[in-house]
Scaffold this active site. Structure first.
Site, short mmCIF file in Angstrom:
data_model
loop_
_atom_site.label_atom_id
_atom_site.label_comp_id
_atom_site.label_asym_id
_atom_site.label_seq_id
_atom_site.Cartn_x
_atom_site.Cartn_y
_atom_site.Cartn_z
N LYS A 193 0.84 -1.19 0.00
CA LYS A 193 0.00 0.00 0.00
C LYS A 193 0.88 1.24 0.00
CE LYS A 193 -1.70 2.30 3.54
NZ LYS A 193 -1.52 3.73 3.18
N GLY A 245 7.29 4.11 8.57
CA GLY A 245 6.43 5.25 8.92
C GLY A 245 6.75 5.72 10.32
N SER A 246 5.77 6.32 10.95
CA SER A 246 6.04 6.92 12.25
C SER A 246 6.10 5.86 13.35
CB SER A 246 4.94 7.93 12.59
OG SER A 246 3.74 7.24 12.86
N THR A 247 6.78 6.20 14.42
CA THR A 247 6.88 5.28 15.55
C THR A 247 5.49 5.02 16.16
OG1 THR A 247 9.13 5.97 16.00
CG2 THR A 247 7.93 4.96 17.83
N ALA A 248 4.66 6.05 16.20
CA ALA A 248 3.32 5.89 16.78
C ALA A 248 2.51 4.84 16.01
CB ALA A 248 2.59 7.24 16.76
N GLY A 250 3.71 2.57 14.00
CA GLY A 250 4.42 1.29 14.15
C GLY A 250 3.96 0.53 15.39
N GLU A 267 10.45 0.16 10.27
CA GLU A 267 11.44 1.22 10.04
C GLU A 267 10.73 2.51 10.39
OE1 GLU A 267 13.26 3.95 9.13
OE2 GLU A 267 13.15 3.63 6.96
N CYS A 301 13.42 10.11 7.62
CA CYS A 301 13.43 9.59 8.98
C CYS A 301 14.82 9.64 9.59
CB CYS A 301 12.87 8.17 9.02
SG CYS A 301 13.55 7.15 7.72
N GLU A 398 10.56 14.42 16.62
CA GLU A 398 10.78 14.38 15.18
C GLU A 398 9.87 15.39 14.50
OE1 GLU A 398 9.69 10.73 13.10
OE2 GLU A 398 11.46 10.97 11.81
#
Lengths: 488, 300, 293
Positions: A193, A245-248, A250, A267, A301, A398
């Site tokens: 996606k 993508g973002s840590t949140a 993830g 990642e 990132c 970030e």
């Protein structure tokens, strides 16, 4: 600070506009989902507009996949895996992947222009970085397809099955390549996606995959926002989730797949320290700072967003940095002379603007070069903050934009402590003329990639990925294969 | 004056320099900015002949060309200077009277610099006394390599003194013999602090002559010197620049490193013999839209 | 009247060009008791010239990026694929059946792609960071041996030749190859493929001629770093080993057999022509904890 003489960068001689031509190809009005080797209308019946962030004009309508669409995509991938792909020799698989690499090279200029139109990044970058690297990634992993036994001796590597992949908006084609190439080389089939703001090059890639004659269903490409992604994550017949993508987000994905047999690689975000010692080649370090934070408008990132400068050279480094910023061109991403293009979306621009306000309110000192910005579209001047302390939010969170937080340090001990003082651990940079110091620093940095006297370099042969909350698993190199294999 | 330790010049990272150059050469200089740049480049050329076979006739032809670059195209500038051996200075000064084209003379046992201080001084005096506007000297590379930086410094200072205030001194580092970019930076610093008005890459007799990376290192040295002193030192890449495209890249590099003030022949020169005609070809192409042939442009 | 066919002149390949042998000599290539072509009977001087070309090309070739070498080998495969028919025809001329010839050409293409893939991978698998005691970063990497002289397999004119060349140049070496004496047509045509595939001149040099005549210089030439012999002749092998001692040339012996076998696809074939280089670099230990890898 000693008084220094300022350089005047105004000039009567200025670069005329040099826009890259867009006449050698035509975008379609509508992009359908790419499932089972064909472009198909979404069962959702829904399409969304995708725009050019440099002028806010609509480029095309793009299909949004719902749960039923994802189910067809996964079924197609499963069938392709069971009936064709898993039965093919590594050699023949490799030849298909080589074909993809070659066709991307042939259509390179078209890919670069579309990437720039849809994402806002400068054509110089999409042409010289994103597209050639994407092709190189396919080229590199194509060669692994028949050599897996050598990569993992005595472990009898086997494909996982169907890989679900979710990629971000900052490097749409390149991230697709990073995900698809190793998955295919390892023998998996794919449902991928693209991001809702930058879906177009993924569909060009779908055309390439068709052109390369890949068996139907081996690669399925869909688009949509987070909800669409969740259908992939939660589909019971997906064996692996690869997410960038973002840590949140993830963490949300990991919660969703906890307790299932799904494997995953993540990642995620970063807040890289870029460290300048007094004995560094300062002019080149300044160039590295610029590449570190202003590459791709800072939508990276691994961006070097925290700068640590040894106090004895702080003034001169900042002066050189400001001078360098004055020769950066901000504007039309299609112009070959543009260094900093458009911010990817309105939402992201708001985030960046919010952090710039926070920085000012926290008492940091801001500098932006004076340059005109276009009236339409989403723009942000390159921005640096001095007088920042470790506890400022702009030094901790970030921002994902062209905003640099600069601090000073005095000793090696101090800078190591500060650099590692973050929940992230994706990358770091070190600048010194002294080799033994480099190796000291690289061994102390808690980060997955350390650049020494350079920054933001990527290569298909080099593994990339994070420590701590920047994620786990590696992409690139022989290490990148492991994420798509199981072993006896 | 505070003693300067030239063994401690800033370090240069060659790979980083190449990265920066790649960004400059990726720039696209088109349309009106190309035309403007080409005219600027013409006006910055030191039209040069430095051969054992030079004759008075050859020098005369060169001087004529310097202010009649291509009379078919109206409004062209002259070159900045002609550059000749000291024995042709008088002739050149005569030929160029009233044209605004300056006369530069190479001196100090050009190109090797292997001679005594007396002879180098005499060489310089001959050029100056005959009316040279500018002197292009070579540094003693042998002494530089053996670490005798004070010798190199003193020699430059001595020649500058011989030139006096009104004759501008260009100091040739001969970067092709210097080896590394660190050393280029070091030699640049020595030359500037010793009194150079210009620093110059090469004699044209050694390969490689001028390159973009070497010139960038020297421009950055000029910038650091300016930060500290406010004094503008000129830059002259010489040799190896024969195409318009490359010349424009040099100009852009100057602009992005030192700003617009350096973009005049007061502070930037090209030492070149064949560049002028290539620039003329490009100007004619820009004006007519048709690619040109060398057959239509006079050689010197 | 039917058209008179133009016959091909088979020449040798040195430094990217196709000269005739400086000796002016030839030998007949005979198949089915008929002379098929007059091949160059290369002399030791041809070999000497080829070594000069190979040495000249070695630095540039080994310093190309691995990715670039990879793409060039892939390009050879692409160009070979486009000229399949000519190779099949030549293999048939030399006595192969059509089916077998087609198989041999197909596999030659795939083998090139196999080795193309290794160019940017073998160092990753076979380099090491060595955990030495002390504050040092210590690592070992393979590096190409240099110039390799090659006696190609006598029984496998195309596939055997391609296997040797691919495994040698994938690792950054350059080579001078003596083609199979009586199966040399494809070797010369393969040189034409190399010449049009972005392979820099001198990386591969191909001679035709007689092994016995060239043996001494192939094995003894002091500017050659390794020699590959494909065959079983004990006397030849002994002589090569003896002559190679002069400059400690690496001697590699491979079989002259069935190159269809998959065992000829292996990174260890690349390793036959690699040296190992180890670098020590200090790690400063200023910040408290001892650094190390």
């Amino acid at each position: 600070m000693k008084k220094t003489h300022k350089i005047d960068f105004s000039s009567d001689w200025n670069l005329a506009p040099a826009p890259e031509s867009t006449t050698h190809f035509k975008l379609k009005d509508t992009y359908d989902l790419f499932i089972n080797g064909k472009f198909v209308a979404p069962k959702s019946g829904k399409y969304f507009d995708t725009i050019n962030p440099a002028n806010e004009k609509v480029l095309a309508k793009v299909a949004e996949a719902n749960e039923a669409d994802i189910d067809s995509a996964v079924k197609a991938a499963r069938k392709a895996y069971d009936t064709v792909w898993s039965k093919l020799s590594g050699k023949e698989r490799g030849k298909y992947i080589y074909r993809i690499a070659r066709i991307i090279q042939e259509r390179a200029r078209e890919f670069a222009v579309v990437e720039t139109l849809n994402g806002g990044k400068a054509i110089r970058e999409s042409r010289d970085v994103d597209v050639p690297l994407a092709a190189a990634h396919f080229f590199y992993y194509a060669g692994w397809a028949d050599k897996l036994e050598y990569a993992f001796p005595n472990r009898k590597p086997k494909a996982l099955g169907v890989a679900g992949q979710i990629i971000p908006w900052n490097f749409p084609l390149l991230m697709a390549a990073w995900k698809i190439a190793p998955a295919l080389a390892a023998g998996n089939t794919v449902v991928i996606k693209s991001s809702e703001t930058t879906p177009l090059t993924a569909y060009l890639l779908a055309e390439v995959i068709q052109e390369a004659g890949l068996p139907a269903g081996v690669v399925n490409i869909v688009s949509g926002a987070g909800l669409t992604g969740s259908f992939i994550v939660n589909h019971p017949d997906v064996d692996k989730i690869a997410f960038t993508g973002s840590t949140a987000v993830g963490k949300i994905i990991m919660k969703a797949i906890a307790g299932t047999p799904k494997k995953s690689t993540m990642e995620l975000g970063g807040k890289a320290a870029n460290i300048i010692f007094e004995d560094a080649a300062l002019d080149q370090a300044v160039e590295g700072i610029v590449n570190g934070i202003f590459f791709n408008q800072g939508h990276v990132c691994c961006a070097g967003s925290r700068l640590y400068v040894q106090e004895s050279v702080f003034d001169v480094v900042v002066q050189k940095l400001k001078d360098r910023m004055n020769s950066l061109n901000v504007g039309d991403p299609l112009d070959k002379n543009t260094d900093i293009g458009a911010i990817n979306s309105k939402k992201q621009l708001e985030t960046i603007a919010k952090y710039i306000e926070i920085g000012k309110n926290e008492g940091a000192e801001m500098y932006q070069p004076s340059c005109d910005l276009p009236s339409k579209g989403f723009w942000c001047r390159p921005t640096i903050f001095t007088k920042v302390s470790q506890s400022n939010r702009i030094a901790q969170e970030e921002i994902f934009g062209p905003v640099l937080a600069i601090q000073t340090f005095r000793t090696v001990d101090e800078v190591i402590e500060k650099a590692n003082n973050t929940p992230y651990g994706l990358s770091a940079g070190v600048w010194t003329d002294k080799g033994s110091k480099i190796f000291n620093m690289t061994s102390q940095m808690r980060a997955g990639v350390v650049w020494a006297n350079t920054f933001n370099k990527f290569d298909p042969a080099s593994p990339f990925g994070g420590y701590k909350e920047s994620g786990f698993g590696r992409e690139g190199g022989v290490h990148g294969l492991e994420a798509y294999l199981k072993f006896e | 004056m505070k003693q300067i330790d030239f063994s401690n010049s800033p370090r240069i990272d060659q790979v980083g320099i190449e990265d920066r150059i790649a960004r400059i050469t990726a720039r696209s200089i088109k349309k009106e900015s190309k035309m403007q740049g080409l005219l600027m480049a013409l006006n910055m050329i030191d039209l040069t002949t430095l051969e054992g076979a030079d004759t008075e006739e050859k020098v005369k032809q060169l001087c004529f060309k310097a202010h009649h670059l291509h009379d078919d195209i109206p409004g062209l500038p002259t070159t900045a200077a002609v550059c000749v051996y000291p024995n042709f200075v008088k002739l050149a000064v005569n030929e160029l009277k009233g044209t605004g084209v300056k006369v530069a003379a190479v001196a100090t046992a050009f190109p090797s610099g292997q001679s005594s201080a007396e002879i180098k001084l005499l060489d310089t005096k001959m050029a100056v006394d005959n009316g040279a506007d500018e002197v292009d000297m070579v540094i003693s590379r042998g002494k530089f390599h053996s670490g005798d930086y004070n010798f190199v410094f003193d020699e430059i200072a001595m020649i500058k003194e011989a030139c006096g205030k009104n004759v501008r001194l260009k100091v040739i580092l001969e970067t092709g013999e210097i080896g590394t970019l660190d050393k280029v930076r070091q030699a640049s610093d020595i030359a500037m602090y010793a009194g150079a008005d210009f620093i110059k890459t090469s004699t044209g007799k050694i390969k490689p002559a001028a390159t973009l990376p070497v010139t960038l290192v020297m421009l950055e040295a000029i910038r650091d010197y300016y930060y500290k002193t406010g004094i503008m030192i000129g830059m002259k890449p010489a040799g190896g620049i024969s195409t318009s495209k490359l010349a424009l890249q040099y100009l852009l590099m100057v602009k992005e490193t030192l700003g617009g003030k350096w973009l005049t022949n007061e502070y930037f020169r090209f030492g070149a013999s064949s560049l002028a005609n290539d620039v003329l070809l490009q100007i004619a192409k820009q004006q007519s839209g048709i690619y040109q042939s060398n057959d239509y442009f006079s050689k010197v | 009247m039917s058209r008179i066919e133009v016959l091909k002149t088979y020449k040798i390949y040195i430094g990217g060009s196709f000269p005739r042998t400086e000796s002016g000599r030839y030998y007949p290539l005979i198949a089915n008791k008929k002379t098929v072509a007059n091949m160059c009977l290369s002399s030791v001087k041809d070999f000497r010239n080829a070594v000069v070309a190979a040495r000249g090309a070695q630095g540039g070739w080994s310093h190309k990026t691995a990715y670039n070498r990879c793409q060039i080998l892939y390009r050879i495969a692409e160009v070979l694929e486009g000229r399949k028919a000519q190779f099949v025809e030549e293999l048939e001329l030399q006595g192969s059946t059509k089916a077998k010839a087609q198989q041999e050409v197909d596999l030659s293409i795939d083998r090139l792609i196999y080795y193309a893939g290794w160019c940017d991978k073998y160092t990753q698998l076979y380099s090491t960071v060595n955990p030495v005691s002390g504050s040092f970063f210590n690592f070992s990497v393979p590096e190409p041996t240099g110039v390799v002289s090659v006696f190609a397999p006598q029984k496998s004119g195309l596939l055997g030749l391609v296997t040797q060349i691919a495994s040698i140049i994938a690792g950054g070496n350059t080579c001078v190859v003596l083609a199979a004496e009586q199966l040399a047509l494809c070797a010369v045509t393969f040189a034409e493929v190399l010449a049009t595939s972005d392979v820099p001149g001198g990386v591969v040099n191909i001679l035709t001629g007689n092994q016995t005549e060239l043996l001494t210089q192939f094995a003894a030439h002091k500017d050659v770093n390794a020699i590959l012999y494909c065959g079983k002749d004990a006397e030849m092998i002994a002589k090569i080993q003896d002559l190679a001692i002069e400059n400690l040339k690496r001697v590699v012996i491979r079989e002259d057999g069935d190159y269809f076998d998959e065992k000829h696809e292996s990174p260890y074939l690349i390793f036959d022509f690699q040296e190992t280089k180890t670098t020590w670099h200090p790690i400063e230990v200023i910040a408290g904890a001892g650094a190390g890898y």
